[in-house]
Design an enzyme around this catalytic site. Structure first.
Site, short mmCIF file in Angstrom:
data_model
loop_
_atom_site.label_atom_id
_atom_site.label_comp_id
_atom_site.label_asym_id
_atom_site.label_seq_id
_atom_site.Cartn_x
_atom_site.Cartn_y
_atom_site.Cartn_z
N SER A 211 0.83 -1.19 0.00
CA SER A 211 0.00 0.00 0.00
C SER A 211 0.88 1.26 0.00
O SER A 211 1.68 1.44 -0.91
CB SER A 211 -0.96 -0.05 1.19
OG SER A 211 -1.98 0.90 1.07
N ASP B 167 -9.02 -4.13 -6.47
CA ASP B 167 -8.48 -3.34 -5.37
C ASP B 167 -8.42 -1.88 -5.84
O ASP B 167 -7.69 -1.55 -6.79
CB ASP B 167 -7.08 -3.83 -5.00
CG ASP B 167 -6.46 -3.05 -3.84
OD1 ASP B 167 -7.04 -2.03 -3.42
OD2 ASP B 167 -5.40 -3.48 -3.35
N HIS C 96 -8.73 -4.63 -0.58
CA HIS C 96 -7.40 -4.13 -0.21
C HIS C 96 -6.92 -4.70 1.12
O HIS C 96 -5.70 -4.83 1.34
CB HIS C 96 -7.44 -2.60 -0.13
CG HIS C 96 -6.10 -1.97 0.06
ND1 HIS C 96 -5.15 -1.91 -0.93
CD2 HIS C 96 -5.54 -1.36 1.16
CE1 HIS C 96 -4.06 -1.30 -0.48
NE2 HIS C 96 -4.28 -0.96 0.79
#
Length: 309
Positions: free
Chosen positions: A157, A253, A279
């Site tokens: 991320s 995602d 996610h």
């Protein structure tokens, strides 16, 4: 008789002077080719860098995602977020290898993302810049002390954005360490992802990173994510590291599989802020790597790089 001796002495002196001049000329001419004292001559050999015995062969650098780290966290035994996804990768590696052989270092940074729902947090730009600076500092310190140690870099991320930016700098030979010192890079849910840049293990997705799709609408999304600059893709990609960068993204995602054409910028920005659903499921999602999970795949990938170089 005296005149004869005088003539002979004068001749000897002249000969000695002549020899001295010839030697001086030869020395002066040769200096044009061999350089002045202290300068390289072209025939010197460069000694390989000295690697202290205590240095690890490999260092794994892991960059957690948003809300999964803290600036004062312990990089060797992080505890800021016990549920951090990156722990499911770093801990198995620490259990498998001696710290003397493989150093596993987790990036300690603020890892926040100021948005409409959390106005008091550090902005994404500041958090990301802090993480980038700290990762580069660790790379510099290890490389200076242990020049033969090689690196494996993994990020998730926001951590994937940081790791990807650092890898892009190194791959373009503008980074803080040589590209030859990097064995591999794994980016999980990279917000600057572009199809065709890096390698794509597992399921391939056609979407792009949220920062890429929202770049043309940066000003419109600022009220939702103040201080979060949407920078688009990385100019030049990963350079010479392109074959060593693994780009991992789960289908649907919103962070890394955003649509190329944004129908509603505000909705897309809100989806980026929420970053939940798909996610948050990389540790269990079977659609990324059929038959296994993302964290298990990354552990196996890193193990192969460590064991086989």
């Amino acid at each position: 008789m005296r005149k004869t001796i005088t003539v002979i002495a004068v001749l000897i002196v002249l000969v000695l002077i002549g020899v001295g001049i010839v030697q001086y000329v030869n020395t002066s001419d040769s200096s044009d080719f061999i350089g002045q004292p202290g300068e390289p001559t072209g025939t010197e050999t460069t000694e390989p860098p000295v690697q202290p015995d205590w240095c690890p062969a490999v260092e794994v650098i892991a960059a957690p995602g948003t809300w999964e780290s803290a600036a004062n966290d312990d990089p060797i035994n992080p505890t800021a977020n016990p549920l951090s996804f990156m722990l499911s990768i770093t801990q198995p590696l620490q259990e498998r290898y001696s710290a003397d052989d493989v150093k596993v270092w987790t990036l300690p940074y603020t890892a926040q993302f100021r948005n409409i729902n959390s106005q008091n947090e550090m902005s994404y730009d500041d958090s990301r810049n802090e993480g980038t600076a700290k990762m580069n500092e660790e790379l510099i310190n290890t490389h200076n002390e242990c020049p033969a140690t090689e690196f494996i870099i993994v990020g998730f991320s926001q951590g994937a954005v940081i790791a990807g930016d650092v890898a892009a700098q190194i791959g373009s030979e503008q980074g803080v360490i040589p590209a030859d010192s990097v064995r591999g890079v794994a980016l999980i849910a990279d917000g600057r992802r572009e199809p065709g840049v890096g390698q794509f293990p597992g399921t391939f997705v056609d979407g792009i990173g949220a920062e890429v799709t929202l770049q043309p609408l940066n000003l419109l999304v600022q009220p939702i994510v103040p201080g979060a600059t949407m920078r688009g893709g990385r100019a030049g990609g990963f350079g010479v590291l392109n074959d060593r960068v693994q780009d991992i993204c789960a289908p649907n995602d919103a962070i890394c599989d955003a649509p190329v054409n944004v129908g509603n910028a505000l909705d897309r920005a809100l989806a980026m802020v929420s970053a939940n659903g798909v996610h948050a499921l990389y540790a269990t999602n079977p659609d990324v790597f059929p038959g296994t999970t993302t964290n298990a795949w990354v552990v196996d990938w890193a193990t192969n790089l460590i064991d086989n170089g």
